[in-house]
Structure formats: C-alpha cells, structure tokens
Write a protein that holds these residues in place. Structure first.
Motif, short mmCIF file in Angstrom:
data_model
loop_
_atom_site.label_atom_id
_atom_site.label_comp_id
_atom_site.label_asym_id
_atom_site.label_seq_id
_atom_site.Cartn_x
_atom_site.Cartn_y
_atom_site.Cartn_z
N GLY A 79 -39.46 50.80 -89.95
CA GLY A 79 -39.27 49.64 -90.90
C GLY A 79 -37.75 48.93 -89.26
N PRO A 80 -37.60 47.84 -89.25
CA PRO A 80 -36.33 47.30 -88.52
C PRO A 80 -35.16 47.46 -89.08
CG PRO A 80 -37.95 45.76 -89.85
CD PRO A 80 -38.35 47.23 -89.56
N TYR A 81 -34.94 47.88 -90.36
CA TYR A 81 -34.22 47.71 -91.76
C TYR A 81 -33.73 49.76 -90.90
CZ TYR A 81 -33.81 43.60 -93.19
OH TYR A 81 -33.59 41.85 -93.67
N THR A 82 -34.98 49.88 -91.43
CA THR A 82 -34.28 51.37 -90.82
C THR A 82 -34.02 51.74 -90.03
OG1 THR A 82 -35.95 51.86 -92.80
CG2 THR A 82 -35.55 53.50 -92.02
N GLY A 83 -34.69 50.83 -89.00
CA GLY A 83 -35.40 51.22 -87.94
C GLY A 83 -33.54 51.86 -87.23
N VAL A 84 -32.63 49.94 -87.36
CA VAL A 84 -31.56 50.46 -87.09
C VAL A 84 -30.27 51.81 -87.49
CG1 VAL A 84 -28.80 48.68 -87.96
CG2 VAL A 84 -31.42 47.76 -86.89
N LEU A 85 -30.69 51.80 -88.93
CA LEU A 85 -29.31 52.88 -89.10
C LEU A 85 -30.14 54.48 -88.46
CD1 LEU A 85 -30.28 52.69 -92.79
CD2 LEU A 85 -28.24 52.03 -91.50
N CYS A 86 -31.30 54.27 -88.21
CA CYS A 86 -31.99 55.78 -87.16
C CYS A 86 -31.17 56.26 -86.17
CB CYS A 86 -33.87 55.59 -86.76
SG CYS A 86 -34.57 55.87 -88.45
N VAL A 87 -31.07 54.73 -85.13
CA VAL A 87 -30.87 55.06 -83.83
C VAL A 87 -28.69 55.23 -84.31
CG1 VAL A 87 -30.27 53.89 -81.61
CG2 VAL A 87 -32.36 53.18 -82.36
N SER A 88 -28.81 54.33 -85.18
CA SER A 88 -26.77 54.67 -85.40
C SER A 88 -26.40 56.17 -85.56
CB SER A 88 -26.39 53.74 -86.36
OG SER A 88 -26.24 52.59 -86.26
N VAL A 89 -27.68 57.11 -86.50
CA VAL A 89 -27.87 58.13 -87.25
C VAL A 89 -27.51 59.13 -85.78
CG1 VAL A 89 -28.78 60.25 -88.11
CG2 VAL A 89 -28.04 57.60 -89.44
N VAL A 90 -27.77 58.63 -85.13
CA VAL A 90 -28.21 59.04 -83.22
C VAL A 90 -26.75 59.13 -82.20
CG1 VAL A 90 -29.35 59.54 -80.97
CG2 VAL A 90 -31.13 59.18 -83.16
N LEU A 91 -26.14 57.77 -82.41
CA LEU A 91 -25.58 57.87 -81.69
C LEU A 91 -24.07 57.74 -82.37
CD1 LEU A 91 -25.86 53.69 -81.40
CD2 LEU A 91 -26.19 55.51 -79.28
N LEU A 92 -24.29 58.28 -83.96
CA LEU A 92 -23.35 58.65 -84.80
C LEU A 92 -23.13 60.29 -83.82
CD1 LEU A 92 -20.54 58.73 -86.75
CD2 LEU A 92 -22.14 58.67 -87.74
N MET A 93 -24.22 60.60 -84.07
CA MET A 93 -24.17 62.12 -83.80
C MET A 93 -23.74 62.45 -82.21
SD MET A 93 -25.36 63.62 -86.56
CE MET A 93 -23.78 62.52 -87.46
N GLN A 94 -24.02 61.99 -81.48
CA GLN A 94 -24.29 61.91 -80.30
C GLN A 94 -22.15 61.35 -79.80
OE1 GLN A 94 -26.53 59.47 -78.53
NE2 GLN A 94 -28.50 61.18 -78.16
N GLY A 95 -22.35 60.59 -80.45
CA GLY A 95 -21.06 60.44 -80.50
C GLY A 95 -19.84 61.77 -80.35
N ILE A 96 -19.72 62.22 -81.73
CA ILE A 96 -18.80 63.10 -82.29
C ILE A 96 -19.39 64.00 -82.04
CG2 ILE A 96 -18.67 64.57 -84.33
CD1 ILE A 96 -19.10 61.56 -86.09
N LEU A 97 -20.49 65.04 -81.29
CA LEU A 97 -20.55 66.27 -80.67
C LEU A 97 -20.38 66.29 -80.10
CD1 LEU A 97 -23.16 67.46 -84.12
CD2 LEU A 97 -20.79 67.10 -84.31
N PHE A 98 -21.04 65.41 -78.96
CA PHE A 98 -21.46 65.67 -77.75
C PHE A 98 -20.47 65.39 -77.28
CE2 PHE A 98 -24.96 66.89 -80.19
CZ PHE A 98 -25.26 68.14 -79.95
N ALA A 99 -19.96 63.85 -77.04
CA ALA A 99 -18.95 63.86 -76.46
C ALA A 99 -20.36 62.17 -75.05
CB ALA A 99 -18.28 64.47 -75.36
N ASP A 100 -20.89 62.28 -75.83
CA ASP A 100 -22.05 60.73 -75.33
C ASP A 100 -21.88 59.70 -75.93
OD1 ASP A 100 -23.54 59.98 -73.44
OD2 ASP A 100 -25.35 61.12 -74.62
N GLY A 101 -20.97 58.91 -75.15
CA GLY A 101 -20.80 57.71 -75.65
C GLY A 101 -19.27 57.34 -76.62
N GLY A 102 -18.56 56.73 -76.39
CA GLY A 102 -17.19 56.52 -76.64
C GLY A 102 -16.90 56.53 -78.39
N THR A 117 -32.16 46.25 -79.65
CA THR A 117 -33.27 46.86 -79.30
C THR A 117 -34.11 46.84 -80.05
OG1 THR A 117 -32.78 49.82 -79.76
CG2 THR A 117 -32.37 48.24 -77.56
N THR A 118 -33.37 47.05 -81.29
CA THR A 118 -34.71 46.69 -83.12
C THR A 118 -35.17 45.47 -83.63
OG1 THR A 118 -33.35 48.61 -83.91
CG2 THR A 118 -34.92 47.57 -85.22
N VAL A 119 -34.11 44.49 -83.79
CA VAL A 119 -34.14 43.24 -83.89
C VAL A 119 -35.42 42.77 -82.49
CG1 VAL A 119 -33.22 41.17 -83.94
CG2 VAL A 119 -32.57 42.45 -84.44
N VAL A 120 -34.59 42.73 -81.74
CA VAL A 120 -35.31 42.24 -80.41
C VAL A 120 -37.09 42.77 -80.84
CG1 VAL A 120 -36.26 41.88 -77.74
CG2 VAL A 120 -33.83 41.23 -78.85
#
Length: 343
Positions: A79-102, A117-120
């Motif tokens: 689903g689109p709402y859950t999809g936004v949250l899925c990708v946001s969780v990934v980005l948060l993990m990548q930024g905090i733990l792996f220094a990927d994305g400021g 990406t989710t909306v489009v």
C-alpha cells in the motif's frame, strides 16, 4: 540516489524535513487502514528486502551503476501509505548505522526516495490496472511501468530541490539532463526487480499483494439456461503458501542477497554520485555525522576480510531493519485495533 550532507542548503533541507515529517504523520494514519494481522509482518519484511536489494548496485552505463529505490515495490505490495513508511525506515537505518545518506539531508532523501517514488508509482499503477485486462500479467506489467517512471520522477524532484537550494553554482540544465538521463536507465533495472518480485508474490499469495486486492476476472456461468456473471479469483485455486513460510523465505532471501550476493555488486558510483562528480555538485559535500559508525560504508570495523566485513554488515542491516520495520507496523496495526474499539 542517497543525497549526502552539503548538497542542499539548510533552508531547503529544513523545509523538506517538514514535508517528510508531515508525510510520515499522514502515512501512519493511512497505514492503519492498509495493514491487518496478515500484512503487518509482510510490511516489515518488505522494508528488509528493500534494504538488501539496495546493496546490489547494477551497472547501467560506462562507470555508472544504479540500485533499487523501492517506492514502487513497497506501494504495490503493502500500500502507498505503508510504502512511504517502509522506505523511510530503510533510509533511517542507512543514515544512522551505515553513513549512507546525510542526516541533515534525511528530509531530502525521504521526500525524494520515499514520497516521490511511492506516490508517482502508485498513481501510475492504479491508472494502468483500471484500463488493462484484470489478470496477473496486467498487474506485473503495471508494476514494471510504474517502477520505471518513478525513478526519473525522483531524479526530477532532486533537480527541483537543487535548483532551490543547491550549494554550488552549476548549470541547472546540465544537472537535469544528466540526472534524468542516467536515471531513466536505472529505472529499467528498478522496473525489472519490481515486476519480478511482485509477480513472484502474486504467484503464491495474491491475496497479500495490496495492489491486487479487488482485481477479479468476470466469468459467465450458465444457471437454469441463462448466463450470469460470476466472480473468479485473480489466481486459480491452489494450495497456498502459508504466511509464515512466505515470511521465512523472504527473510532468508534478504539475508542471502545482503550477506553474500552484495559482494558481487557493481563498485561504480551510482547515478547521483556520478552526476555530482561530473557536474561539480559535490564540491561542498560534508563528512557524514556517522562516519565513525562501526558499520559505516557497509563494512564491520576491525574485520579485515572485505567479503566477510560486507556480508556481516548486510546481515546486520537486514536484521535491524526487519525488527525496526515490523515493530513500527505492528504498533500501527495495534493502534488501529485500539482506535476501532474506542469508536
């Protein structure tokens, strides 16, 4: 397309942080309607799978690679709402733990990689399934097209944000041409991964694919000599793969991709990194605040063997992401149940 610190100035970064926070708040409410006891665990798995596949950079042009963004895949599966949250969780993990994305660019990345990406993708997907024949192949084809278009859309949004708050004086026309051009190629890889994954899940559990809900084929049955409409399920009746088996298989695949296959991923810079280096966008890039993280750059500190270091980092990332994602989505699901009871 992870934007590092320093590419976009503070005012625009702050503005996108507000946009991202608002979108997440809206998505948390919307996800309550999308998630149930069957799909909440799947949403956590989708986040982990996206994390794993994002480690698999694939070559798209001379000296350039690309990787999955994941918005289309998440929107269609959960689903689109859950999809936004899925990708946001990934980005948060990548930024905090792996220094990927400021970290100061987290709002930029969520706006670009999660929201856009989710909306489009979901808008294109829903438009296509309304006009295409209601079949499994149509869903897969719509998934391919939606994912394909979502990537250059994200490149266009980055170009817009750069035009408003870019920290270097670079020709906007050159940035737009380079970004959209290379991300059209990356979009083909995104589309293939999305279509294959959606098709695989539909083949075993079409009822768990959010984008396939309500899609039925009209059949005619002869009753007392007259033809009447009958509803047939999207997939033929067959023994279903249990949700537990599907979840375990998906998690195992994620661990395998992140822990082993990622070692063979392309080492070339991704589309944004290549364009930034070629056009001079990266002149004022800043060191990541988590650069000293023991998992920075997808490797485990003090583990000298590159294959082992990267594999362990990938496995840890998948594990942390599936736990964090599942926790978030179970909380959202529980909140839905509490709200329903109160009403």
């Amino acid at each position: 397309m992870h934007v590092p610190d320093g590419f976009i100035d503070a005012p625009i970064s702050a503005a996108t942080a507000v946009v991202a926070a608002g979108a997440i708040a809206v998505s948390l409410r919307g996800a309550r309607r999308e998630l149930d006891e069957r799909t909440a665990p799947l949403a956590g798995l989708v986040a982990a799978f996206i994390f794993a596949v994002q480690m698999l950079n694939f070559p798209v042009a001379a000296g350039t690679s690309g990787h999955l963004l994941g918005g289309a895949l998440a929107a269609i599966l959960v689903g689109p709402y859950t999809g936004v949250l899925c990708v946001s969780v990934v980005l948060l993990m990548q930024g905090i733990l792996f220094a990927d994305g400021g970290l100061t660019a987290l709002g930029v990345n969520i706006t670009d990689m999660a929201i856009t990406t989710t909306v489009v993708a979901y808008a294109v997907f829903r438009g296509l399934v309304k006009v295409l024949p209601r079949t499994r192949r149509s869903i897969t084809a719509a998934s391919f097209t939606a994912a394909l278009l979502s990537v250059p859309a994200a490149a266009l949004v980055f170009t817009l944000l750069y035009s408003l708050g870019g920290t270097t004086d670079v020709s906007l026309g050159k940035v737009a041409t380079a970004m959209i051009g290379v991300h059209l190629l990356i979009g083909v890889g995104e589309a293939a991964i999305t279509a294959l994954t959606v098709g695989a899940v539909i083949a075993v559990r079409p009822d768990l694919v959010y984008g396939a809900r309500g899609l039925e084929q009209r059949l005619k049955l002869r009753v007392n000599g007259e033809l009447v409409d009958a509803q047939a399920p999207l997939a033929p009746a067959a023994p279903r793969t249990s949700r537990r088996k599907l979840w375990i298989t998906g998690l195992a695949a994620s661990f395998l991709l992140a822990g082993f296959v990622s070692f063979y991923a392309s080492s070339n810079p991704d589309g944004l990194e290549k364009v930034a280096a070629d056009q001079g966008i990266d002149q004022k890039a800043k060191e990541h605040a988590s650069a000293d993280s023991p998992l920075a750059d997808y490797g485990v500190r003090d583990v000298d063997d590159a294959r082992l270091s990267g594999g362990l980092a990938g496995v840890i990332g998948v594990g942390v992401t599936v736990v964090a994602g599942t926790g978030v989505f179970w909380a959202v699901r529980k909140r839905r149940g509490t709200t329903s009871q109160a009403a």
